[in-house]
Design an enzyme around this catalytic site. Structure first.
Site, PDB file in Angstrom:
ATOM      1  N   LYS A  39       0.826  -1.221   0.000  1.00 15.63           N
ATOM      2  CA  LYS A  39       0.000   0.000   0.000  1.00 15.63           C
ATOM      3  C   LYS A  39       0.851   1.257   0.000  1.00 15.63           C
ATOM      4  CE  LYS A  39      -4.509  -1.334   1.649  1.00 15.63           C
ATOM      5  NZ  LYS A  39      -5.615  -1.043   2.548  1.00 15.63           N
ATOM      6  N   LYS A  41      -4.449 -10.024  -7.380  1.00 12.88           N
ATOM      7  CA  LYS A  41      -5.664 -10.218  -6.577  1.00 12.88           C
ATOM      8  C   LYS A  41      -6.795  -9.334  -7.104  1.00 12.88           C
ATOM      9  CE  LYS A  41      -6.164  -8.187  -2.631  1.00 12.88           C
ATOM     10  NZ  LYS A  41      -6.186  -7.643  -1.275  1.00 12.88           N
ATOM     11  N   LYS A  84     -10.706  -3.769  -5.065  1.00 17.78           N
ATOM     12  CA  LYS A  84     -11.510  -2.573  -5.354  1.00 17.78           C
ATOM     13  C   LYS A  84     -10.634  -1.429  -5.826  1.00 17.78           C
ATOM     14  CE  LYS A  84     -12.108  -2.635  -0.412  1.00 17.78           C
ATOM     15  NZ  LYS A  84     -13.097  -2.940   0.578  1.00 17.78           N
TER      16      LYS A  84
END
Ligand code: TYM
Length: 338
Positions: free
Chosen positions: A117, A200, A203
């Site tokens: 992230k 993966k 969203k």
């Protein structure tokens, strides 16, 4: 003798955007399966986790309610399970602080989700994003939860939770926190992108075609499956035949999870078929299973006051469970007044 802990399930989802098929199959559907079993079940919209990266306040509010609608539309019963949003139960952050003092920098430095992230932007990431796993441990342990159903990407965080519990117990010479088990089971613990079988389903992927959103209508679902990347070969009849065929494996896994059967069973039925035949079957199954959920979500979203009432009641019940555990933790740590 080791303490016997009540069999208790806790899990959480971030209200940081729309729900995907990955969240549904890897998490919510399994939460529903555990409801009404031998476990007490506690499910949480982790809004305090969501804000570790920027969230527009109006979007956060809407996404939290939509996530709640998603839980209920999928079959979580707010009477049977405790359903609430994290910020309404301050015991999470209070225990989170204690765990910030238990977790080691080195442990958090190894967390792959932070690395993913933060990316190259580490210096500009929030402190909260780095400390995130200690708060997640508090989410779980403030209820003495024994089992945590999650997708594969959360395994490392649950392992860290175990390390935090063990270090706390050891440092203070107590047997107070359980060593929680991650529950990572079924065909869809890692649903992959429809455009790239090595990534993966998420969203945050820039391409909407890479994912199925729980709010997609039947046409969108069918179109995304039709356009999903595959290879030119027919489907195999045995699981070994899916080796090195990430995209094929992903679609078969999704089929098995939606149909509630094993990958072996799916392949026994569809082995030998071309994707041109299998994709419409998958699209039909997906629409069949997902449309009632999205329709019910849309209906619930027209009643935000009802959703807020459900969340408020859930938070009240959650606090009843969490507050004595926090109080006892403070006492163990030596906080005067506790
Ligand atoms: P989050 O919000 O990213 O995802 C929620 C749940 O969905 C699962 N999931 C997937 N499963 C299979 N395939 C996928 N493509 C996929 N994408 C997401 C995740 O594994 C997760 O189970 N840190 C957590 C939230 C959290 C939490 C907790 C979870 C906070 N506190 C305490 C359990 C217990 C997270 O970011 O999940």
């Amino acid at each position: 003798m080791a303490t016997e802990f009540t069999q208790r399930v806790f899990s959480g989802i971030q209200p940081s955007g729309g729900l995907t098929l990955g969240n549904y199959l890897g998490a919510i559907k399994r939460f529903v399966d555990m409801q009404g079993s031998d476990f007490e079940t506690i499910y949480c919209m982790v809004d305090l986790h969501a804000i570790t990266v920027w969230q527009d306040p109006a979007d956060l509010r809407k996404n939290t309610r939509e996530l709640c609608a998603g839980f209920i539309a999928s079959g979580i019963d707010p009477e049977q399970s405790v359903l609430f949003n994290q910020s309404q139960v301050p015991e999470h952050t209070q225990l989170g602080w204690i765990f910030n003092t238990v977790a080691r920098m080195g442990w958090l430095n190894r967390m792959t989700q932070f690395k993913d992230k933060a990316g190259k932007n580490r210096e500009n990431s929030s402190v909260g994003l780095f400390a995130y796993p200690a708060l997640m441990a508090a989410d779980i342990l403030v209820y003495h939860a024994t089992h945590v159903p999650v997708g594969e990407d959360q395994k490392q965080h649950v392992e860290l939770t175990r390390d935090i519990a063990a270090k706390f117990n050891h440092d203070y010479g107590v047997d107070f926190f359980p060593i929680t088990e991650p529950v990572i089971e079924g065909a869809a613990t890692r649903v992959m992108s429809l455009r790239d079988g090595s990534k993966k389903m998420s969203k945050s992927d820039a391409s909407d075609m890479s994912r199925i959103n729980m709010t997609d209508d039947a046409d969108a679902i069918a179109q995304k499956i039709r356009k999903a990347r595959t290879d030119p070969d027919a489907l195999p009849s045995e699981v070994e035949g899916l080796k090195d065929r990430a995209e094929a494996r992903n679609l078969v896994n999704i089929y098995a999870a939606l149909e509630d059967c094993s990958v072996e069973q799916v392949l026994a039925d569809v082995g030998g078929k071309q994707f041109s035949e299998f994709k419409p079957m998958l699209a039909e199954l997906a629409v069949d299973k997902l449309s009632p959920i999205s329709t019910e979500m849309a209906r619930l979203m027209t009643q935000p006051d009802e959703i807020d009432k459900i969340l408020a009641r859930g938070a009240e019940r959650a606090r009843e469970l969490a507050s004595p555990i926090l109080k006892k933790t403070y006492e163990i740590v030596g906080m005067v007044g506790s």
